[in-house]
Design a protein around this motif. Structure first.
Motif, PDB file in Angstrom:
ATOM      1  N   LEU A  21      41.314  41.546  31.674  1.00  0.00           N
ATOM      2  CA  LEU A  21      42.319  42.201  32.506  1.00  0.00           C
ATOM      3  C   LEU A  21      41.741  43.552  32.922  1.00  0.00           C
ATOM      4  N   ASN A  22      41.272  43.611  34.163  1.00  0.00           N
ATOM      5  CA  ASN A  22      40.645  44.853  34.582  1.00  0.00           C
ATOM      6  C   ASN A  22      41.320  45.494  35.797  1.00  0.00           C
ATOM      7  N   CYS A  23      42.368  44.893  36.292  1.00  0.00           N
ATOM      8  CA  CYS A  23      43.126  45.475  37.401  1.00  0.00           C
ATOM      9  C   CYS A  23      44.510  45.846  36.897  1.00  0.00           C
ATOM     10  N   SER A  24      45.085  46.881  37.473  1.00  0.00           N
ATOM     11  CA  SER A  24      46.406  47.290  36.998  1.00  0.00           C
ATOM     12  C   SER A  24      47.315  47.649  38.159  1.00  0.00           C
TER      13      SER A  24
END
Length: 116
Positions: A21-24
């Motif tokens: 999970l690297n996008c927020s």
């Protein structure tokens, strides 16, 4: 001859492919909304961020068992195990044959009582 290592298939359950999970997305909530989400997440054993992610992506959350439900299932499993052990002992001791004899005696007693 060459020493070839034969690759044996791995045993057990295959590993899950876990995508990082690297996008927020930043989401601002009121304190009461945040507390509401946090309570709902804790009620099903999740963290608030995971709960919110699943609600957004899937439109719902798969409910896990509550602690009370897990406790009841554990107790029910214990009761079932005890019943199974009692049944095994009864079969080993030959109580099935004894119950047939008792039923035969009950039928004879009923006949005697009905003959009066």
């Amino acid at each position: 001859m060459e020493d070839k290592k034969e690759e044996k298939p791995k045993r057990g359950r295959p590993a899950k492919e876990k995508e990082k999970l690297n996008c927020s997305i930043n989401l601002k909530l009121t304190e009461s909304d945040f507390n509401s989400i946090k309570e709902k997440a804790e009620g099903i054993g999740m963290k608030a961020t995971r709960y919110a992610r699943e609600m957004v992506l899937k439109g719902g959350v798969k409910s896990r068992f509550t602690l009370e439900e897990l406790d009841l299932m554990r107790k029910l499993s214990g009761i079932a195990n005890n019943l199974n052990q009692i049944a095994k002992k009864a079969n080993q001791a030959g109580y099935i044959a004894e119950s047939i004899n008792i039923m035969g005696m009950m039928i004879r007693i009923k006949r005697i009582l009905d003959d009066r």
